[in-house]
Design an enzyme around this catalytic site. Structure first.
Site, PDB file in Angstrom:
ATOM      1  N   GLY A   1       0.851  -1.186   0.000  1.00  0.00           N
ATOM      2  CA  GLY A   1       0.000   0.000   0.000  1.00  0.00           C
ATOM      3  C   GLY A   1       0.882   1.229   0.000  1.00  0.00           C
ATOM      4  N   LEU A   2       0.328   2.341   0.455  1.00  0.00           N
ATOM      5  CA  LEU A   2       1.114   3.575   0.441  1.00  0.00           C
ATOM      6  C   LEU A   2       2.423   3.403   1.196  1.00  0.00           C
ATOM      7  CD1 LEU A   2      -1.545   6.351   0.949  1.00  0.00           C
ATOM      8  CD2 LEU A   2      -0.247   5.803  -1.089  1.00  0.00           C
TER       9      LEU A   2
ATOM     10  N   HIS B   1     -16.195   5.456  11.367  1.00  0.00           N
ATOM     11  CA  HIS B   1     -16.399   6.599  10.477  1.00  0.00           C
ATOM     12  C   HIS B   1     -17.883   6.943  10.403  1.00  0.00           C
ATOM     13  CE1 HIS B   1     -16.289   9.159   6.993  1.00  0.00           C
ATOM     14  NE2 HIS B   1     -14.985   9.136   7.000  1.00  0.00           N
TER      15      HIS B   1
ATOM     16  N   ARG C   1     -14.464  12.682  13.624  1.00  0.00           N
ATOM     17  CA  ARG C   1     -15.202  11.458  13.314  1.00  0.00           C
ATOM     18  C   ARG C   1     -15.755  10.749  14.538  1.00  0.00           C
ATOM     19  NH1 ARG C   1     -11.008   9.158   8.718  1.00  0.00           N
ATOM     20  NH2 ARG C   1     -11.588  10.706   7.171  1.00  0.00           N
TER      21      ARG C   1
ATOM     22  N   HIS D   1     -13.750   1.883  10.293  1.00  0.00           N
ATOM     23  CA  HIS D   1     -13.053   2.434   9.145  1.00  0.00           C
ATOM     24  C   HIS D   1     -11.534   2.345   9.252  1.00  0.00           C
ATOM     25  CE1 HIS D   1     -12.180   4.952   5.791  1.00  0.00           C
ATOM     26  NE2 HIS D   1     -11.672   5.918   6.514  1.00  0.00           N
TER      27      HIS D   1
ATOM     28  N   GLU E   1      -0.687   2.118   8.597  1.00  0.00           N
ATOM     29  CA  GLU E   1      -1.790   1.805   9.510  1.00  0.00           C
ATOM     30  C   GLU E   1      -1.458   0.614  10.399  1.00  0.00           C
ATOM     31  OE1 GLU E   1      -5.601   1.198   7.602  1.00  0.00           O
ATOM     32  OE2 GLU E   1      -6.624   0.819   9.496  1.00  0.00           O
TER      33      GLU E   1
ATOM     34  N   LEU F   1      -3.240   8.897   4.762  1.00  0.00           N
ATOM     35  CA  LEU F   1      -2.384   8.897   3.574  1.00  0.00           C
ATOM     36  C   LEU F   1      -1.056   9.552   3.917  1.00  0.00           C
ATOM     37  CD1 LEU F   1      -5.007   9.924   0.861  1.00  0.00           C
ATOM     38  CD2 LEU F   1      -4.321   7.653   1.587  1.00  0.00           C
TER      39      LEU F   1
END
Lengths: 248, 222, 645
Positions: free
Chosen positions: C43-44, C267, C338, C409, C433, C449
């Site tokens: 992923g990122l 979320h 949130r 989320h 994460e 991100l």
């Protein structure tokens, strides 16, 4: 709702595959197509049968992993949507639905509906990037970009690499996919220095992978879940032509 | 930079298709214009004047070689595309619904092209072949106007020609636009114009050709 | 394992990272080539790390379970990425982003880490723009920003509703470039089955080739896990179907401490659950709250009428609507963070005023925005979100309000890491994460991100060198070393046990059951009683799973059902740890809300006793884990009651 499914079953890459009939009942119109397959698989597992293997992950239409050819169309009958965003309300009660894998020589089958689309990765590895190492960048706002170009680049960059273009194309051509990346980077100044290399290397790799040739039929554009446009292919043709002519 | 093989690459092949296609389109315009002279109804005088020019002019002869070259290239390239594209999907879909996403004639360019090729063989055997043969053996040209009158008194021949014009119509309906796309000439600003021009061309030129045998058959030309 | 040492550099907050970089040990280019690094997850965080390390000259092996590194779930992030660029001249700064993040995390994150994150956030934007990421721009050609998720400045960079996708494709491009150059060897459709440790140091992994089912061994001088969050422990979440905790959990069992497992982000704007068949929940971008107003009817009768289809939203008069976020939090209104928005929705529904048949849903209404801005502007602003909603629900949000409800989320918890992102196992790193750092007890919008890319592009390239500089004399260890053999054997035994069980219930049966327990007792509101009960339920579920699960097929073939089973087995064990952690934390903060600890419905933090990171050490599946506490020291900011009123 009730459906008759004809699903392509193939044990592995070497095995002979065939369409197998299934009947499924009590399907709710608000279910997604993949959730319908989940229910079918649940039934199969409980009966001690092998569930249908299919690729899927995000289930919100962005990862590009899901990939079925449903009732004769890539990602099924719903326009501009991936299979995970196809809902059973798009079908009529009692319909017979064909479910096949994305078919192309360059996408060999792994099992059932799962195919190997790594050809796309190998094409990107040949030039689908800007060669900038981490840490070399100047301040982001030192490089203004025409808003219209940025928008067009974004339109092209929306490609999710699912391969529906290849699956829908009667020629199994991958030009829409390749052109989307070439276009994105050709439209932005960042892509400028490498544009000639990029066009030639990516197209060469595409040809090596055994995809078919484009004959401008337009099925790819019509079936693309992200509505990538044929103008990108034209741009790629230009990029490639120019690059070839000045290539030393 | 890797070497690009412009001619044999996938994009090279479509460039060749597009360029030769446009060249053949240009030929169709010339051919239709000259043959259209039959409708002057001067017993083919104007028509034969230009036919004589085309049949004897040195430069036209050279162009003719180019035309055959382009035609052959168009055919060979087309057959190559057809074969490669067929091979690119070794296992076909059991069920496909292509009409949902594309036009049948766009998908059938190979078939339409082959039909046109069959027509061309007959057509060349009817007119161009005998005429050239006569030129070589006797140094004289045949009266092509008369030849047309004879050939197109046969209903089957007329039907055959009209049918071929339909093939040409569909072939052009896709091909004209497609050539521009292949050459990268796709710009939102001009696409509409190209589309209209392409459709108009695809209708007008085959129509003009189709009307010739029909006109002869119904004695509208004399 | 020794006491927790977070290795925070000395010196003033703003200079810590520079100090660190200036004094970190380096590896010379010739040695880098000989050093092998394994990166699990693309992923990122994983893709950016793999690419950046390969650029530096390390020899990298990258693994992902998907068919291509481009599919990782980072791709689904819609809203944007924060950076303290202050392009808008609205008073933003590194310190302000740092402060907002710490405060947003309810003062449960490490100062030094968060400051570094805010600092490098600016480099991320530069890097991504240079890669050709098509961020939104203004007419002058410069980058556009928007305000996002509980922030009072406009610092969020975005690419339509596809920011995650575009950033990931940028990192993926960089990764593919290195693959093409031969600096990274990519293993797609591979899932990590175990970490191999030799003499207390991570030295490789055992991975399962998902196509053939074979177990394969890979050596690395260091191992990086960037395997994302574990939201799927709740079965229904906004995570991808394949998102799992397995790699992190295996590492945990090999000695890596698990930090703050109970911090879960729910979320507020997701599409409500409609039925049992549902496989996942779909998030509607938080940006919708910029123009949408959240409400439920004031009276239970009206709500009931709507649930039963006797009334619609339009039938409820303005005076009879309760715009509860605007009422309770006048200064932030619909834009409050949130955790707060989610809890308020739960309260409204618990009060019997939910508006979907299940009772669990509230309205998100665009009528005012449409009146103010016109349909076209609203449509343009939320480009693909409205059609997406309409496609899923068959309702047009331009005509009738959206129906939303909170859903799991993001997980702020994860493997405990020090300032260098190294876990409590030497040479084992954790990024993105998957680790616990940076977000404290709650993550702000557009920060995930930022963290993933900060870790991968700008932190690990420095910190890993500091470790590997002492490994240059370590030759590549052959994978027939007993530690590899043993790890593979253990993985095989476990797999054979799983597939040999041949019980009555499917993997999904167990997963759904686990999800229900977690959502019920360890979701938006938790109590000591409920958590204690939940722990018992999870233990029973685990036992039943290992004696009654039914997995079709064999081990030496492509078998997604088996892959799923392995993940669910780990989720069950993780679920128990989450419950234990939630039970330990006798306070309410961010994504952890204990009903016993509240002040008129607001979370009541206990800074005196709980200003620490819980780092759990695994003992055995049956026994209790050991809690290590890392005290959180705040030298630069004052702990405050987080108020958005």
């Amino acid at each position: 709702m009730k459906f008759n499914l004809k699903v392509w079953r193939q044990k592995n890459a070497q095995a002979q595959g065939k369409l197998v009939d299934y009947t499924i009942e009590n399907i709710i119109p608000d279910m997604s197509f993949l959730e319908m397959v989940d229910v079918l698989n649940d039934n199969l597992v409980r009966k001690g049968e092998d569930p249908i293997a299919f690729d899927h992950d995000c289930r919100e239409g962005i990862c590009g992993m899901c990939s079925m050819y449903i009732s004769g169309r890539a990602h099924g009958p719903h326009h501009a949507a991936t299979t995970c965003q196809l809902y059973m309300r798009s079908f009529k009660d009692g319909d017979t639905i064909y479910v096949e894998p994305f078919r192309a020589g360059a996408f060999p089958i792994i099992k059932d509906l799962v195919t190997d689309r790594s050809a796309f990765d190998r094409i990107i590895a040949k030039g689908g990037f800007v060669s900038v190492n981490t840490g070399q960048a100047q301040d982001a706002n030192n490089l203004p970009v025409d808003k219209a170009d940025a928008e067009k680049a974004m339109d092209a960059a929306a490609c999710i690499g699912c391969g529906a273009c290849v699956a829908a194309c009667p020629n199994s051509a991958a030009m829409l996919f390749v052109s989307a990346k070439i276009s994105q980077l050709a439209l932005l100044p960042q892509g400028g220095p490498e544009r000639n290399n990029r066009a030639i290397n990516m197209v060469n790799q595409m040809d090596e992978e055994g995809f078919g040739n484009c004959t401008n039929i337009g099925a790819c554009e019509a079936e693309c879940p992200k509505e990538i446009k044929l103008t990108n292919i034209a741009r790629m043709n230009r990029e490639y032509l120019v690059a070839s002519l000045i290539n030393e | 930079m890797q070497n690009s093989v412009l001619i044999t690459s996938s994009i090279g092949k479509k460039l060749i298709m597009g360029l030769t296609g446009l060249f053949l389109v240009f030929f169709l315009v010339v051919h239709a214009s000259i043959n259209g002279c039959i409708w002057f109804n001067d017993e083919g005088k104007t028509f034969l004047y230009y036919a004589h020019f085309m049949g004897t002019n040195f430069l036209v002869h050279i162009a003719e070689v180019g035309l055959f070259g382009g035609l052959i290239l168009h055919m060979v390239d087309g057959l190559l595309l057809w074969k490669q594209n067929r091979d690119a999907r070794p296992v076909k879909y059991a069920y496909s619904n292509p009409s949902a996403n594309s036009k049948w004639y766009s998908r059938s360019m190979g078939l339409l092209g082959t039909l046109i090729l069959f027509f061309l063989i007959v057509h060349l055997r009817n007119f161009w072949g005998p005429n050239r043969l006569n030129q070589i053996t006797t140094g004289e040209e045949l009266n092509l106007f008369q030849l047309m009158q004879e050939d197109f008194s046969n209903l089957w021949m007329v039907v055959f020609y009209v049918a071929a014009c339909f093939s040409l119509f569909w072939h052009l309906l896709h091909g004209f636009k497609s050539a521009f796309q292949s050459l990268g000439l796709n710009n939102v600003k001009y696409n509409k114009a190209i589309e209209i021009a392409g459709t108009a061309f695809a209708i007008i030129v085959p129509l003009v050709f189709a009307l010739m045998p029909i006109s002869f058959y119904f004695n509208l030309v004399h | 394992m020794s006491e927790l040492n977070s290795k925070i550099p000395t010196g003033p907050l703003a200079e810590k990272w520079d100090n660190y970089k200036e004094h970190a040990k380096l590896v010379n280019p010739a040695n880098k080539r000989k050093l092998e690094v394994i990166v699990v997850g693309t992923g990122l965080a994983g893709a950016s790390a793999a690419a950046s390390l390969a650029e530096l000259g390390y020899s990298v092996k990258a693994f992902c379970f998907q068919d291509s590194p481009r599919r990782a779930h980072s791709i689904a992030a819609q809203g944007g990425i924060n950076a303290a660029k202050n392009y808008k001249n609205d008073g933003d700064s590194v310190f302000r982003l740092f402060y907002d993040t710490i405060k947003g995390g309810d003062f449960r994150a490490r100062e030094a880490n968060v400051y570094r994150l805010a600092d490098v956030s600016r480099n991320i934007i530069d890097q991504c723009v240079a890669q050709g990421v098509p961020f939104a721009r203004e007419y002058g050609g410069l980058l556009d920003n928007r305000s996002f998720g509980g922030s009072q400045v406009s610092r969020t960079f975005y690419a339509r509703g596809q920011t995650g996708q575009q950033l990931l494709l940028g990192a993926y491009g960089a990764l593919e470039r290195q693959i093409g150059l031969g600096n990274v060897k990519m293993y797609a459709r591979h899932e990590m089955a175990d970490v191999v440790t030799i003499d207390g140091k991570a030295r490789g992994i055992v991975a399962r080739n998902l196509i053939t089912g074979e177990l394969e061994r890979y050596f690395g001088h260091a191992v990086i896990l960037a395997t994302g969050g574990y939201g799927n422990v709740f079965f229904l979440s906004t995570s991808a179907m394949g998102s799992n905790v397995t790699a992190a959990w295996k590492a945990h069992k090999k000695g890596a401490y698990f930090g703050n497992p109970c911090y879960t982000q729910i979320h507020p704007t997701c599409i409500p659950v409609t039925g049992d068949y549902q496989s996942k929940l779909t998030l509607m971008s938080e940006s919708l709250r910029n123009d949408g107003r959240v409400w439920v009817p004031k009276s239970k009768e009206d709500a009931k009428a709507i649930r039963e289809g006797k009334k619609t939203a339009a039938d409820i008069k303005e005076d009879d609507r309760d715009y509860y976020l605007e009422r309770k939090y006048p200064s932030f209104g619909n834009l409050c963070p949130r955790d707060i928005a989610s809890r308020a929705a739960k309260e409204a529904c618990d009060d019997g005023r939910g508006i979907v048949p299940s009772g669990l849903g509230v309205f998100l209404d665009f009528a005012d925005a449409i009146k103010r801005l016109g349909v076209e502007v609203v449509k343009a602003r939320y480009g693909e979100l409205f059609p997406m909603y309409q496609n899923i629900t068959n309702e047009d949000p331009l005509k009738t309000p959206m129906k939303i409800y909170p859903a799991v989320h993001y997980t702020m918890g994860g493997l405990w890491v020090d300032y260098e992102l190294m876990t409590s196992v030497q040479g084992l790193y954790c990024l993105g994460e998957a680790n616990f750092s940076d977000h404290g007890a709650n993550r702000l919008g557009a920060s995930a991100l930022m963290q993933g890319l900060a870790d991968g592009y700008f932190v690990i390239p420095y910190t890993i060198g500091n470790y590997l500089s002492s490994e240059i004399f370590t030759k590549a260890i052959p994978t027939d070393h007993p530690a590899f053999v043993e790890a593979e054997e253990a993985a095989r035994e476990r797999a054979e046990k799983l597939i040999g069980t041949k019980g009555k219930k499917t993997v999904d049966d167990f997963h759904k059951q686990l999800g229900k327990i977690m959502w019920e007792y360890c979701g938006m509101a938790r109590t000591a009683e409920g958590l204690t009960h939940a722990r018992k339920l999870i233990q029973d579920l685990r036992k039943e799973f290992w004696s009654n699960v039914n997995i079709p097929g064999t081990l030496n073939e492509f078998n997604p059902e088996f892959d799923k089973a392995g993940r669910v087995a780990d989720f069950i064990e993780l679920g128990e740890l989450m419950v234990i952690d939630a039970l330990d934390r006798n306070e309410s903060c961010g994504g952890h809300f204990r009903l016993e600890y509240q002040d008129e419905g607001e979370a009541k933090r206990d800074d005196e006793n709980y200003a620490y990171v819980s780092a759990w050490e695994h003992t055995s599946v049956e026994a209790d884990p050991i809690l290590h506490k890392e005290k959180l020291v705040y030298e630069n900011i004052q702990l405050q009651v987080r108020s958005y009123k």
